[in-house]
Design a protein around this motif. Structure first.
Motif, short mmCIF file in Angstrom:
data_model
loop_
_atom_site.label_atom_id
_atom_site.label_comp_id
_atom_site.label_asym_id
_atom_site.label_seq_id
_atom_site.Cartn_x
_atom_site.Cartn_y
_atom_site.Cartn_z
N LEU A 298 59.27 67.64 106.40
CA LEU A 298 58.10 67.02 106.40
C LEU A 298 58.18 65.92 107.56
O LEU A 298 56.90 65.32 107.67
N SER A 299 58.98 66.30 108.66
CA SER A 299 59.05 65.39 109.72
C SER A 299 57.74 65.96 110.49
O SER A 299 57.10 66.86 110.48
N PRO A 300 57.22 64.66 111.10
CA PRO A 300 57.54 63.32 111.52
C PRO A 300 57.68 62.54 110.41
O PRO A 300 57.88 61.30 110.69
N ALA A 301 57.04 62.77 109.27
CA ALA A 301 57.10 61.75 108.05
C ALA A 301 58.56 61.66 107.38
O ALA A 301 59.29 62.34 107.74
N LYS A 302 58.79 60.49 106.90
CA LYS A 302 60.11 60.15 106.50
C LYS A 302 59.91 60.01 104.82
O LYS A 302 59.07 59.10 104.34
N ALA A 303 60.40 61.01 104.30
CA ALA A 303 60.43 61.15 102.94
C ALA A 303 61.41 60.15 102.35
O ALA A 303 62.79 60.07 102.65
N LEU A 304 61.24 59.42 101.18
CA LEU A 304 61.91 58.46 100.51
C LEU A 304 62.81 59.13 99.55
O LEU A 304 63.99 58.83 99.34
N ARG A 305 62.28 60.13 98.78
CA ARG A 305 62.97 60.87 97.81
C ARG A 305 62.28 62.13 97.57
O ARG A 305 61.00 62.27 97.63
N VAL A 306 63.05 63.08 97.16
CA VAL A 306 62.43 64.47 96.88
C VAL A 306 62.90 65.07 95.55
O VAL A 306 64.22 64.92 95.22
N PHE A 307 62.23 65.13 94.29
CA PHE A 307 62.46 65.60 92.96
C PHE A 307 62.26 67.04 93.11
O PHE A 307 61.22 67.84 93.45
#
Length: 394
Positions: A298-307
């Motif tokens: 998902l870069s350049p977005a920063k994912a906090l967590r992935v389920f």
């Protein structure tokens, strides 16, 4: 003429690698066909003497008891004057080479040699470019042909001069945002080499500017670590002319794969971006863990967590509220390419959206109780107990 012809055939065999026997056999067949049909009514055989270069014509007649067709048959008595061993049913041969046959043979031999040279050149060029399938070639746009489709739309076919062969860039392999002009030099990916051209009998090369492997081959050329097999491109997702995502993996723990591809101050990737005329390229580090891979994709977005949901191979990624649009991308492009790159269905949720969902699940809508903020934070928090970011939670 005979000695000159033999010398010419010897030279062709040395310089062009064309088997002399192949040409001689072709000359014999051509002369036999043309002379037999035009000059005689009987069967003939043309023989090329490999030692002297002389060409002779022999008539062939069947030995019969009673001659009914003297152009094709010969009596047993006449046959045995040639050779006492002849029997009924045999074929007798005798020379009938005409005086002017040398000129006819020379003309026909010249035609055959020219034809064989052309065939050999076509085969050589075809074989040379067959070896370049799945590779990159560079050429100059020679002409742009416009044609009308069945639906009445105009489309262009780009003809590219690749030196000894023509490259064809069909509409489906072009990049919509790219402008093509005659005399422009372009690099293209070789899809297929055909033994017959688009509208000719000459070989041609079907090329592409939109294929994902064009990006892959450009990286293999520009990044030594990829060329040497230290860094491997695991997957590519591309929307030609707009954006590409690639995932890379290093077989050497001392080599950082993303850094190797980007190059010092971005020099390596910039060469590729320039060749693709400004197409954006996101390079991510490949991971065997789906949640890590999806978060990175998902870069350049920063994912906090992935389920992760293994059953239907779907995932929900949580991103900061401020990065929701960035994660989704314009018209959904970023998440669409991420899904293609990872082969997972990806749903993007902001912290606010997931917080509301968790609050509803934990406390319900109508119980009137205040939400336990600490419990909600714990459900979506990607940080460990010491406050440090925990990559295993991303």
């Amino acid at each position: 003429m005979s000695a000159e012809l033999l010398f010419a055939l010897d030279e062709l065999e040395k310089e062009k690698g064309i088997d002399k026997e192949v040409i001689i056999s072709a000359i014999e067949e051509a002369l036999n066909a043309s002379y037999g049909k035009s000059e005689t009514e009987c069967n003939t055989r043309v023989e090329f003497n490999r030692e002297t270069g002389e060409i002779k014509v022999y008539a062939q007649k069947e030995v019969v008891e009673v001659v009914e067709n003297d152009t094709a048959e010969l009596s047993l008595a006449e046959a045995r004057e040639i050779d006492p061993e002849f029997e009924i049913g045999d074929f007798a041969e005798f020379e009938i080479t005409p005086k002017n046959f040398g000129r006819l043979a020379a003309q026909k031999a010249k035609q055959i040699i020219i034809q064989k040279l052309r065939e050999e050149e076509r085969t050589r060029v075809y074989d040379q470019f067959r070896a370049k399938e799945k590779d990159i070639v560079t050429g100059t746009i020679q002409r742009i042909e416009m044609r009308e489709t069945k639906e009445g739309k105009k489309e262009r076919i780009i003809h590219v001069d690749l030196g000894q062969i023509e490259g064809i860039l069909l509409p489906a392999e072009q990049v919509e945002t790219e402008q093509y002009k005659v005399y422009d030099r372009i690099k293209a990916y070789v899809l297929e080499v055909k033994d017959k051209g688009f509208k000719s009998k000459e070989p041609c090369v079907m090329i592409s500017r939109s294929h994902p492997n064009l990006v892959k081959r450009l990286f293999e050329i520009e990044v030594p670590e990829i060329h040497d097999g230290i860094v491997e491109i695991m997957n590519i997702a591309r929307e030609p002319g707009s954006r590409t995502k690639i995932s890379v993996y290093s077989k050497d723990e001392n080599v950082e794969p993303v850094g190797a591809c980007v190059g010092q101050k971005g020099t390596r990737v910039q060469v590729i971006v320039d060749e693709l005329r400004g197409e954006r390229i996101d390079i991510i580090k490949w991971s065997p863990y789906a949640d890590d891979l999806i978060a990175s994709s998902l870069s350049p977005a920063k994912a906090l967590r992935v389920f992760i949901n293994e059953e239907d191979k779907s995932a929900t990624a949580i991103v900061p509220d401020s990065q929701l649009s960035l994660a989704i991308g314009r018209e959904g492009q970023n998440v669409r390419l991420a899904a293609k790159l990872t082969s997972w269905k990806i749903d993007i949720k902001s912290e606010a959206q997931i917080r509301a969902s968790v609050e509803e699940e934990l406390f319900g809508e109508d119980d009137g109780e205040a939400a336990d903020t600490e419990s909600v934070d714990e459900a979506i928090n990607p940080y460990d107990e010491n406050g440090a970011f925990d990559p295993n939670l991303v």
